[in-house]
Write an enzyme that holds these catalytic residues in place. Sequence first.
Site, PDB file in Angstrom:
ATOM      1  N   HIS A 122      -8.558 -13.114  -2.395  1.00 32.55           N
ATOM      2  CA  HIS A 122      -7.241 -13.174  -1.783  1.00 32.55           C
ATOM      3  C   HIS A 122      -7.405 -12.655  -0.360  1.00 32.55           C
ATOM      4  O   HIS A 122      -7.954 -11.609  -0.135  1.00 32.55           O
ATOM      5  CB  HIS A 122      -6.317 -12.306  -2.672  1.00 32.55           C
ATOM      6  CG  HIS A 122      -5.047 -11.844  -2.072  1.00 32.55           C
ATOM      7  ND1 HIS A 122      -4.154 -11.070  -2.782  1.00 32.55           N
ATOM      8  CD2 HIS A 122      -4.489 -12.031  -0.876  1.00 32.55           C
ATOM      9  CE1 HIS A 122      -3.112 -10.805  -2.039  1.00 32.55           C
ATOM     10  NE2 HIS A 122      -3.294 -11.366  -0.871  1.00 32.55           N
ATOM     11  N   GLU A 163       3.265  -6.610   2.666  1.00 39.81           N
ATOM     12  CA  GLU A 163       2.677  -5.346   3.134  1.00 39.81           C
ATOM     13  C   GLU A 163       3.766  -4.491   3.778  1.00 39.81           C
ATOM     14  O   GLU A 163       3.627  -4.014   4.903  1.00 39.81           O
ATOM     15  CB  GLU A 163       1.503  -5.574   4.106  1.00 39.81           C
ATOM     16  CG  GLU A 163       0.558  -4.390   4.132  1.00 39.81           C
ATOM     17  CD  GLU A 163      -0.401  -4.395   5.318  1.00 39.81           C
ATOM     18  OE1 GLU A 163      -1.589  -4.195   5.092  1.00 39.81           O
ATOM     19  OE2 GLU A 163       0.040  -4.590   6.463  1.00 39.81           O
ATOM     20  N   HIS A 182       0.853  -1.205   0.000  1.00 39.82           N
ATOM     21  CA  HIS A 182       0.000   0.000   0.000  1.00 39.82           C
ATOM     22  C   HIS A 182       0.885   1.249   0.000  1.00 39.82           C
ATOM     23  O   HIS A 182       2.002   1.226   0.519  1.00 39.82           O
ATOM     24  CB  HIS A 182      -0.879   0.060   1.256  1.00 39.82           C
ATOM     25  CG  HIS A 182      -1.681  -1.170   1.494  1.00 39.82           C
ATOM     26  ND1 HIS A 182      -2.663  -1.593   0.620  1.00 39.82           N
ATOM     27  CD2 HIS A 182      -1.667  -2.075   2.505  1.00 39.82           C
ATOM     28  CE1 HIS A 182      -3.209  -2.699   1.094  1.00 39.82           C
ATOM     29  NE2 HIS A 182      -2.616  -3.024   2.224  1.00 39.82           N
TER      30      HIS A 182
HETATM   31 ZN    ZN Z   1      -2.822  -4.485   3.594  1.00 40.08          ZN
END
Ligand code: ZN
Length: 339
Positions: free
Chosen positions: A218, A280, A8
């Site tokens: 997912h 992440e 992100h």
């Molecule tokens: Zn995430």
Amino acid sequence: MIIDCHGHYTTAPREHEEWRRHQVAAKGLVRQVPPPPAISDDAIRASIEQGQLRVQRERGTDLTIFSPKTAAMDHHAADSEANIRWAEICNTLICRICRMFPRSFVGVCQLPQAPGVPLVNCIPELERCVRELGFVGCNINPDPCGGYWTDPPLTDRWWYPLYERLVDLDLPGMIHVSSSCNPNFHATGAHYLNGDTTAFMQFLTSDLFDDFSNAQLHNSPWRWRGSLSLGPIPRIGAGEPRPLQKLLENVFFDTCVYHQPGTELLARVIPVENILFASEMIGAVRGLDPETGHHYDDTRCYIEAVPWLTDIDREMIFEGNARRVYPRLRSRLELQSRL
Ligand SMILES: [Zn+2]
């Protein structure tokens, strides 16, 4: 090639989220919302080169499937119209990054969900992101209420207009909550885990994939250090759980686990065909693990240290499965390799 399926834009210039705060504070009065900030290419480049691109290079990963910061989606904080504008701004920023660094990032979009608002609301932005911006997936918030779960379960027909478009567009969805506005639930330690586990159990106890046999979802249900939500499949209430094997045709799990024992349990319980490499990075679980001295989110190390995985297993986890689950990514990579 190593494809990180879960990243992100957590390093966006400060004015990006500041604008959202102004928008939320205006409570729907459009005239009180300032124009969106003009974020320069240089500011974006600096935020990425010192952030996610630096981490990619340090850890030897190649491509990140990249979406807006999910904690800032805040679907519960504003109405549908405001969330549409916010999603457009966030997704356009992701598109700029993907065009600046086309070999390192590929886009996944934020949907303009809002509590109690039908999902058809999200279709125009979804279509824009896929057809005009070249995105390869979308994030689906299973609880746009931020911890109160007042919308129907993911398996309810309420969600079908979204799934129908995902199947038409050959697009996977990543189940991902936003922040928690319920003080009972710590965002990462409880709300994230709860969101993923709740979604998984909804899928397991429903006929959703009889209706959507081509849907690809997912999930990352193993967030918090030491917490594993999928052991023996619990039997609950009247809904007889479906065999896990059947579910594995449509549901995939990523490696945002953040410690070695958890990664090993993931690799024992879930077939390698269903595991997607993900970190992440610079996200919800950053910092150094004091027990190992490793960054928690350097998840490549955990996969490489699972003793029974073969080179072929690792190739599937690092690359092959992502190409299969994200068909639009596969075509894009095939095109790139011919250039
Ligand atoms: Zn995430």
